[in-house]
Design a protein around this motif. Structure first.
Motif, PDB file in Angstrom:
ATOM      1  N   VAL A  36       0.830  -1.212   0.000  1.00 62.35           N
ATOM      2  CA  VAL A  36       0.000   0.000   0.000  1.00 62.35           C
ATOM      3  C   VAL A  36       0.862   1.259   0.000  1.00 62.35           C
ATOM      4  CG1 VAL A  36      -1.980  -1.069   1.143  1.00 62.35           C
ATOM      5  CG2 VAL A  36      -0.206   0.020   2.513  1.00 62.35           C
ATOM      6  N   VAL A  37       0.215   2.363  -0.382  1.00 59.59           N
ATOM      7  CA  VAL A  37       0.825   3.687  -0.368  1.00 59.59           C
ATOM      8  C   VAL A  37      -0.122   4.610   0.385  1.00 59.59           C
ATOM      9  CG1 VAL A  37       1.576   5.630  -1.783  1.00 59.59           C
ATOM     10  CG2 VAL A  37       1.936   3.326  -2.585  1.00 59.59           C
ATOM     11  N   SER A  38       0.400   5.481   1.261  1.00 56.38           N
ATOM     12  CA  SER A  38      -0.432   6.464   1.950  1.00 56.38           C
ATOM     13  C   SER A  38      -0.158   7.837   1.347  1.00 56.38           C
ATOM     14  CB  SER A  38      -0.164   6.463   3.453  1.00 56.38           C
ATOM     15  OG  SER A  38       1.182   6.723   3.713  1.00 56.38           O
ATOM     16  N   ILE A  39      -1.249   8.476   0.899  1.00 51.07           N
ATOM     17  CA  ILE A  39      -1.161   9.765   0.210  1.00 51.07           C
ATOM     18  C   ILE A  39      -2.056  10.765   0.937  1.00 51.07           C
ATOM     19  CG2 ILE A  39      -1.566  10.992  -1.955  1.00 51.07           C
ATOM     20  CD1 ILE A  39      -1.171   8.294  -3.387  1.00 51.07           C
ATOM     21  N   LEU A  40      -1.514  11.928   1.228  1.00 53.75           N
ATOM     22  CA  LEU A  40      -2.255  12.992   1.899  1.00 53.75           C
ATOM     23  C   LEU A  40      -2.793  13.955   0.850  1.00 53.75           C
ATOM     24  CD1 LEU A  40      -3.060  14.375   4.582  1.00 53.75           C
ATOM     25  CD2 LEU A  40      -0.902  15.625   4.440  1.00 53.75           C
ATOM     26  N   LYS A  41      -4.116  14.166   0.884  1.00 58.46           N
ATOM     27  CA  LYS A  41      -4.775  15.134   0.006  1.00 58.46           C
ATOM     28  C   LYS A  41      -5.615  16.034   0.892  1.00 58.46           C
ATOM     29  CE  LYS A  41      -5.237  11.829  -3.774  1.00 58.46           C
ATOM     30  NZ  LYS A  41      -6.179  11.123  -4.648  1.00 58.46           N
ATOM     31  N   GLY A  42      -5.157  17.274   1.079  1.00 53.97           N
ATOM     32  CA  GLY A  42      -5.858  18.176   2.001  1.00 53.97           C
ATOM     33  C   GLY A  42      -5.694  17.673   3.424  1.00 53.97           C
ATOM     34  N   ASN A  43      -6.834  17.426   4.102  1.00 57.75           N
ATOM     35  CA  ASN A  43      -6.752  16.867   5.456  1.00 57.75           C
ATOM     36  C   ASN A  43      -7.269  15.426   5.469  1.00 57.75           C
ATOM     37  OD1 ASN A  43      -9.439  17.348   5.096  1.00 57.75           O
ATOM     38  ND2 ASN A  43      -9.761  18.372   7.037  1.00 57.75           N
ATOM     39  N   ALA A  44      -7.215  14.752   4.305  1.00 58.34           N
ATOM     40  CA  ALA A  44      -7.644  13.358   4.197  1.00 58.34           C
ATOM     41  C   ALA A  44      -6.453  12.492   3.804  1.00 58.34           C
ATOM     42  CB  ALA A  44      -8.757  13.222   3.170  1.00 58.34           C
ATOM     43  N   LEU A  45      -6.344  11.341   4.453  1.00 65.69           N
ATOM     44  CA  LEU A  45      -5.291  10.386   4.178  1.00 65.69           C
ATOM     45  C   LEU A  45      -5.890   9.226   3.389  1.00 65.69           C
ATOM     46  CD1 LEU A  45      -2.419   9.292   4.659  1.00 65.69           C
ATOM     47  CD2 LEU A  45      -3.282   8.291   6.777  1.00 65.69           C
ATOM     48  N   PHE A  46      -5.347   8.979   2.198  1.00 64.44           N
ATOM     49  CA  PHE A  46      -5.830   7.907   1.334  1.00 64.44           C
ATOM     50  C   PHE A  46      -4.826   6.764   1.363  1.00 64.44           C
ATOM     51  CE2 PHE A  46      -7.943  11.647  -0.193  1.00 64.44           C
ATOM     52  CZ  PHE A  46      -9.200  11.210  -0.575  1.00 64.44           C
ATOM     53  N   ILE A  47      -5.325   5.559   1.614  1.00 61.72           N
ATOM     54  CA  ILE A  47      -4.505   4.353   1.540  1.00 61.72           C
ATOM     55  C   ILE A  47      -4.870   3.666   0.227  1.00 61.72           C
ATOM     56  CG2 ILE A  47      -3.854   2.196   2.682  1.00 61.72           C
ATOM     57  CD1 ILE A  47      -3.282   4.701   4.361  1.00 61.72           C
ATOM     58  N   CYS A  48      -3.877   3.533  -0.660  1.00 66.36           N
ATOM     59  CA  CYS A  48      -4.120   2.997  -2.006  1.00 66.36           C
ATOM     60  C   CYS A  48      -3.317   1.724  -2.224  1.00 66.36           C
ATOM     61  CB  CYS A  48      -3.721   4.017  -3.066  1.00 66.36           C
ATOM     62  SG  CYS A  48      -4.592   5.585  -2.925  1.00 66.36           S
ATOM     63  N   ASP A  49      -3.864   0.827  -3.058  1.00 64.80           N
ATOM     64  CA  ASP A  49      -3.143  -0.391  -3.408  1.00 64.80           C
ATOM     65  C   ASP A  49      -2.201  -0.129  -4.587  1.00 64.80           C
ATOM     66  OD1 ASP A  49      -4.775  -0.270  -5.619  1.00 64.80           O
ATOM     67  OD2 ASP A  49      -5.866  -2.120  -5.189  1.00 64.80           O
ATOM     68  N   HIS A  50      -1.592  -1.190  -5.129  1.00 60.39           N
ATOM     69  CA  HIS A  50      -0.601  -1.037  -6.197  1.00 60.39           C
ATOM     70  C   HIS A  50      -1.202  -0.572  -7.525  1.00 60.39           C
ATOM     71  CE1 HIS A  50      -2.153  -5.066  -6.911  1.00 60.39           C
ATOM     72  NE2 HIS A  50      -1.690  -4.964  -8.162  1.00 60.39           N
ATOM     73  N   GLN A  51      -2.534  -0.630  -7.659  1.00 58.96           N
ATOM     74  CA  GLN A  51      -3.180  -0.161  -8.883  1.00 58.96           C
ATOM     75  C   GLN A  51      -3.733   1.257  -8.747  1.00 58.96           C
ATOM     76  OE1 GLN A  51      -6.104  -3.212  -9.476  1.00 58.96           O
ATOM     77  NE2 GLN A  51      -4.675  -4.512 -10.640  1.00 58.96           N
ATOM     78  N   GLY A  52      -3.637   1.829  -7.554  1.00 56.91           N
ATOM     79  CA  GLY A  52      -4.145   3.173  -7.328  1.00 56.91           C
ATOM     80  C   GLY A  52      -5.559   3.212  -6.790  1.00 56.91           C
ATOM     81  N   ASN A  53      -6.136   2.036  -6.507  1.00 58.37           N
ATOM     82  CA  ASN A  53      -7.478   1.970  -5.939  1.00 58.37           C
ATOM     83  C   ASN A  53      -7.434   2.353  -4.465  1.00 58.37           C
ATOM     84  OD1 ASN A  53      -8.462   0.923  -8.396  1.00 58.37           O
ATOM     85  ND2 ASN A  53      -7.828  -1.133  -7.776  1.00 58.37           N
ATOM     86  N   THR A  54      -8.381   3.176  -4.038  1.00 57.37           N
ATOM     87  CA  THR A  54      -8.433   3.612  -2.649  1.00 57.37           C
ATOM     88  C   THR A  54      -9.004   2.497  -1.788  1.00 57.37           C
ATOM     89  OG1 THR A  54      -8.727   5.904  -3.321  1.00 57.37           O
ATOM     90  CG2 THR A  54      -9.343   5.354  -1.062  1.00 57.37           C
ATOM     91  N   LEU A  55      -8.219   2.040  -0.829  1.00 50.10           N
ATOM     92  CA  LEU A  55      -8.657   0.994   0.089  1.00 50.10           C
ATOM     93  C   LEU A  55      -9.370   1.581   1.292  1.00 50.10           C
ATOM     94  CD1 LEU A  55      -5.457  -1.238   0.042  1.00 50.10           C
ATOM     95  CD2 LEU A  55      -7.551  -1.538  -1.294  1.00 50.10           C
TER      96      LEU A  55
END
Length: 138
Positions: A36-55
């Protein structure tokens, strides 16, 4: 499988072990693993898989430690000390100019006293404005 993730400007690029770009998303990279990858957008944290889908999505609140003796706090205390010294100098001026003991000047209101009062008020407004711009007070 995720090989690496890197921040390139405003984009987060996720790259496989073979060197292929898996996906790119706008945001700030906070961390990654092989899954997984954790990406911060604004004040929301998105956890995404290897395809970019938000988990999952989480609200992000950064806990920044407070610096009790930062340079900003020191500047604020120096400004407070300056105001204290201005008051002391004015009282000494009254003492030397009138020949009265400090505190026994009769409390008469004149333009010098009014000017000092307004100067003090404007000084504190300026201190508060500067402190709010520097992030000392919120």
């Amino acid at each position: 499988m995720i090989g690496t993730a890197c921040q390139q400007g405003a984009l987060v690029r996720v790259i496989s072990h073979e060197g292929q770009i898996l996906f790119s998303q706008k945001g700030k990279l906070l961390g990654f693993s092989s899954e997984v990858v954790s990406i911060l957008k604004g004040n929301a944290l998105f956890i995404c898989d290897h395809q970019g889908n938000t988990l999952s999505t989480h609200r992000y609140t950064a806990n920044h430690p407070t610096h009790t003796h930062s340079s900003k706090s020191l500047l604020f205390y120096l400004l407070f000390g300056c105001l204290d010294k201005i008051g002391d100098a004015y009282r000494l001026y009254q003492f030397l100019g009138r020949g009265n003991a400090i505190g026994t000047d009769g409390g008469d209101l004149n333009w010098k006293n009014i000017g000092i009062c307004f100067l003090s008020i404007f000084f504190w407004i300026a201190c508060f404005f500067a402190a709010s711009k520097m992030g000392i007070v919120e």
